[in-house]
Enzyme design. Structure first.
Site, PDB file in Angstrom:
ATOM      1  N   PRO A   2      -9.505   3.329  -0.571  1.00 55.27           N
ATOM      2  CA  PRO A   2     -10.149   3.934  -2.228  1.00 55.27           C
ATOM      3  C   PRO A   2      -9.075   5.222  -2.376  1.00 55.27           C
ATOM      4  O   PRO A   2      -9.362   5.726  -3.650  1.00 55.27           O
ATOM      5  CB  PRO A   2     -11.501   4.229  -1.866  1.00 55.27           C
ATOM      6  CG  PRO A   2     -11.653   4.735  -0.545  1.00 55.27           C
ATOM      7  CD  PRO A   2     -10.555   3.893   0.370  1.00 55.27           C
ATOM      8  N   GLY A   3      -8.174   5.704  -1.838  1.00 56.20           N
ATOM      9  CA  GLY A   3      -7.332   6.611  -2.325  1.00 56.20           C
ATOM     10  C   GLY A   3      -7.346   8.017  -1.698  1.00 56.20           C
ATOM     11  O   GLY A   3      -6.802   9.014  -2.127  1.00 56.20           O
TER      12      GLY A   3
ATOM     13  N   LYS B 236      -6.275   9.291   1.126  1.00 62.58           N
ATOM     14  CA  LYS B 236      -4.975   9.899   1.642  1.00 62.58           C
ATOM     15  C   LYS B 236      -4.201  10.347   0.587  1.00 62.58           C
ATOM     16  O   LYS B 236      -3.360  11.285   0.415  1.00 62.58           O
ATOM     17  CB  LYS B 236      -4.414   8.944   2.654  1.00 62.58           C
ATOM     18  CG  LYS B 236      -5.270   8.515   3.831  1.00 62.58           C
ATOM     19  CD  LYS B 236      -4.626   7.498   4.852  1.00 62.58           C
ATOM     20  CE  LYS B 236      -5.446   7.235   6.160  1.00 62.58           C
ATOM     21  NZ  LYS B 236      -6.534   6.428   5.325  1.00 62.58           N
TER      22      LYS B 236
ATOM     23  N   ASP C 291      -2.194  -0.981  -3.844  1.00 68.54           N
ATOM     24  CA  ASP C 291      -2.779  -1.879  -3.203  1.00 68.54           C
ATOM     25  C   ASP C 291      -2.933  -3.062  -3.657  1.00 68.54           C
ATOM     26  O   ASP C 291      -2.371  -3.346  -4.938  1.00 68.54           O
ATOM     27  CB  ASP C 291      -4.473  -1.293  -2.980  1.00 68.54           C
ATOM     28  CG  ASP C 291      -5.010  -1.460  -1.408  1.00 68.54           C
ATOM     29  OD1 ASP C 291      -4.875  -2.737  -1.001  1.00 68.54           O
ATOM     30  OD2 ASP C 291      -5.290  -0.714  -0.790  1.00 68.54           O
TER      31      ASP C 291
ATOM     32  N   ASP D  87       1.447  -6.067  -3.854  1.00 66.29           N
ATOM     33  CA  ASP D  87       1.295  -6.655  -2.518  1.00 66.29           C
ATOM     34  C   ASP D  87       2.127  -5.933  -1.292  1.00 66.29           C
ATOM     35  O   ASP D  87       3.316  -6.141  -1.551  1.00 66.29           O
ATOM     36  CB  ASP D  87       1.545  -8.402  -2.405  1.00 66.29           C
ATOM     37  CG  ASP D  87       0.990  -8.855  -1.386  1.00 66.29           C
ATOM     38  OD1 ASP D  87       0.884  -8.293   0.039  1.00 66.29           O
ATOM     39  OD2 ASP D  87       0.827 -10.159  -1.307  1.00 66.29           O
TER      40      ASP D  87
ATOM     41  N   ASP E 139      -1.237   3.097   5.926  1.00 61.91           N
ATOM     42  CA  ASP E 139      -2.520   2.862   6.588  1.00 61.91           C
ATOM     43  C   ASP E 139      -2.847   1.118   6.676  1.00 61.91           C
ATOM     44  O   ASP E 139      -3.498   0.953   5.766  1.00 61.91           O
ATOM     45  CB  ASP E 139      -3.501   3.779   6.044  1.00 61.91           C
ATOM     46  CG  ASP E 139      -4.753   3.884   6.812  1.00 61.91           C
ATOM     47  OD1 ASP E 139      -4.877   4.219   8.137  1.00 61.91           O
ATOM     48  OD2 ASP E 139      -5.781   3.235   6.085  1.00 61.91           O
TER      49      ASP E 139
ATOM     50  N   CYS F 278      -7.413   2.360  11.941  1.00 62.61           N
ATOM     51  CA  CYS F 278      -8.648   2.955  12.208  1.00 62.61           C
ATOM     52  C   CYS F 278      -9.369   2.146  13.470  1.00 62.61           C
ATOM     53  O   CYS F 278     -10.231   1.422  13.383  1.00 62.61           O
ATOM     54  CB  CYS F 278      -9.685   3.048  11.201  1.00 62.61           C
ATOM     55  SG  CYS F 278      -9.994   1.400  10.287  1.00 62.61           S
TER      56      CYS F 278
END
Length: 456
Positions: free
Chosen positions: A267-268, A270, A288, A315, A333, A386
């Site tokens: 959702p932004g 970083k 994204d 993409d 990420d 993660c």
């Protein structure tokens, strides 16, 4: 019919959304709490705890029910299964809920949902559990992997996987940490914003604020009901973000004026952190895949009043030739198994399997192939996930440096002393729940050779 508790009915519906419709638990919870904002804080807290706790402890709950029920859990009707699971959670884990209330409400709910003929079965299972709850069965300790699987409600294949990599002691510390209650961590904005003023604003709203480890601007907050209700959040002074995620921007170490690409940004968090470190200079392109995710990024950009971040739909698996060698820093990420954040997104452990991880590795390498081309010669690629799976982390870094003109750079200049290790000297950081005071997370800093040799 006696009135059925709305909170318990909502929990049952939410659990069915996760188990039958395969919706993500954190999204189901968020949508429900937003829809039922009118409920008292106590009811919202009850819904949250029972819903999250039932999912988190599902394997253990199912093991107990299978020992005392004439019908195995996986043979029950979905609604009955979730009614029993959530009632077992209340009976075993919640001292504040009378056993009789949990049982009676479950019976009434089964009847309301049209299972009149099964209300006796629900009552019998739960009454049996109540009688034996002080001596609930467990697998023998000698069955190490099965015992740990049931004790910590982790699929047995994951227990075995992590024991093979980290050993039994560290694995159990990881599993135990997944069940720990986690604070909400926020990053406090510094550019054109006074940190102390923000912290005082939080305290004025009744929020308890404590310093979080490893990052100067990271704080743990508690004692609030709804984060969008906080003035500091509405004014864009804070961003919900785990410390592990903050370390990406810290280790990127952007310089004023840098061009930065966040290739999988939603959702932004970083992107906004990088923008804050750039102090309003340079440009961060936050990309994204979907309009929905771009909307999430844009919402955070607007809330925070950031001028040097642009949300772009793209993409990451499709090569964008216009972006070749255009960025000083690229953040990748990538989509991953998420097994490092089981403590926050508890249903992840039930969704993943070895085949899905193998598929994810291929997707990650496809994204890395493109990300590598977007870095300017002499620029930096930050790779992060993660998860705590070597094939998604160290093995991908090894693959990248073998096939592309990148070398790992030491992370030690950017990290606090307590995070430095032999691995960080080689440009990689693996954070483990229970070992570090963060989620499970992986980060690598990779520098592109001045002569890239890609021929693009």
């Amino acid at each position: 019919m006696a009135q059925v508790s709305l909170t318990r009915e909502l929990v049952m519906q939410m659990l069915l959304s996760v188990s039958q419709e395969e919706q993500y638990s954190h999204l189901v919870l968020r949508e429900t709490l937003e829809k039922y904002q009118f409920l008292p804080k106590q009811d919202r807290a009850f819904i949250t705890r029972v819903f999250e706790g039932t999912i988190e402890n599902r394997i253990q709950i199912d093991y107990w029910v299978d020992q005392i029920s004439s019908v195995k859990v996986n043979k029950m009707k979905p609604a009955i299964r979730e009614i029993i699971r959530s009632a077992v959670y209340q009976i075993v884990y919640m001292d504040g809920v009378p056993d009789s209330a949990a049982c009676n409400e479950a019976v009434k709910l089964a009847q309301k949902k049209g299972f009149y003929s099964l209300k006796g079965f629900v009552n019998a299972v739960l009454r049996n559990l109540i009688r034996t709850k002080d001596n609930l069965p467990m697998p023998p300790v000698t069955m190490e992997k099965t015992f740990l699987s049931v004790k910590y409600s982790i699929p047995e294949w994951l227990v075995e996987k992590w024991i093979n990599v980290y050993g039994e002691e560290i694995t159990e510390r990881i599993l135990k940490d997944f069940l720990r209650e986690r604070p909400t961590t926020v990053r406090v904005k510094t550019f054109c914003s006074d940190v102390e003023l923000t912290l005082n604003m939080l305290r004025e709203d009744g929020v308890t604020v404590e310093k979080a480890p490893y990052v100067d601007t990271a704080y743990n907050i508690s004692g609030f009901d709804y984060i969008p209700g906080l003035k500091a959040f509405r004014e864009g002074r804070i961003q919900v973000q785990d410390v592990s995620s903050m370390l990406v921007a810290v280790c990127a170490a952007p310089k004023r004026g840098d061009a930065v690409l966040d290739i999988c940004a939603a959702p932004g968090g970083k992107s906004l952190h990088i923008a804050d470190l750039l102090q309003g200079t340079g440009n961060v392109q936050a990309r994204d895949l979907t309009e929905y995710k771009i909307g999430l990024i844009q919402k955070n950009i607007d809330r925070c009043g950031v001028v040097n971040v642009e949300a772009v739909r793209q993409d990451a698996t499709i090569f964008d030739r216009k972006s070749a060698e255009q960025f000083d820093i690229v953040l990748a990420d990538v989509p991953c198994s998420g097994l490092g954040v089981i403590g926050k997104k508890t249903d992840i452990k039930y969704r993943m399997d070895p085949e899905k991880i193998r598929d994810l590795v291929q997707l990650q390498r496809q994204i890395l192939h493109n990300a590598a081309a977007y870095v300017k010669p002499g620029g930096v690629l930050l790779y992060s996930t993660c998860t705590i799976c070597e094939e998604e982390n160290q093995e991908n870094v090894k693959w990248l440096t073998q096939h592309y003109p990148f070398h790992a750079e030491s992370l030690d200049p950017y990290l606090p002393p307590q995070l430095r290790s032999d691995l960080t000297q080689w440009g990689m950081l693996q954070l483990l729940p229970g070992i570090h005071k963060t989620d499970g997370f992986f980060l690598a800093r990779l520098k592109k050779e001045e002569d890239d040799g890609l021929g693009l």
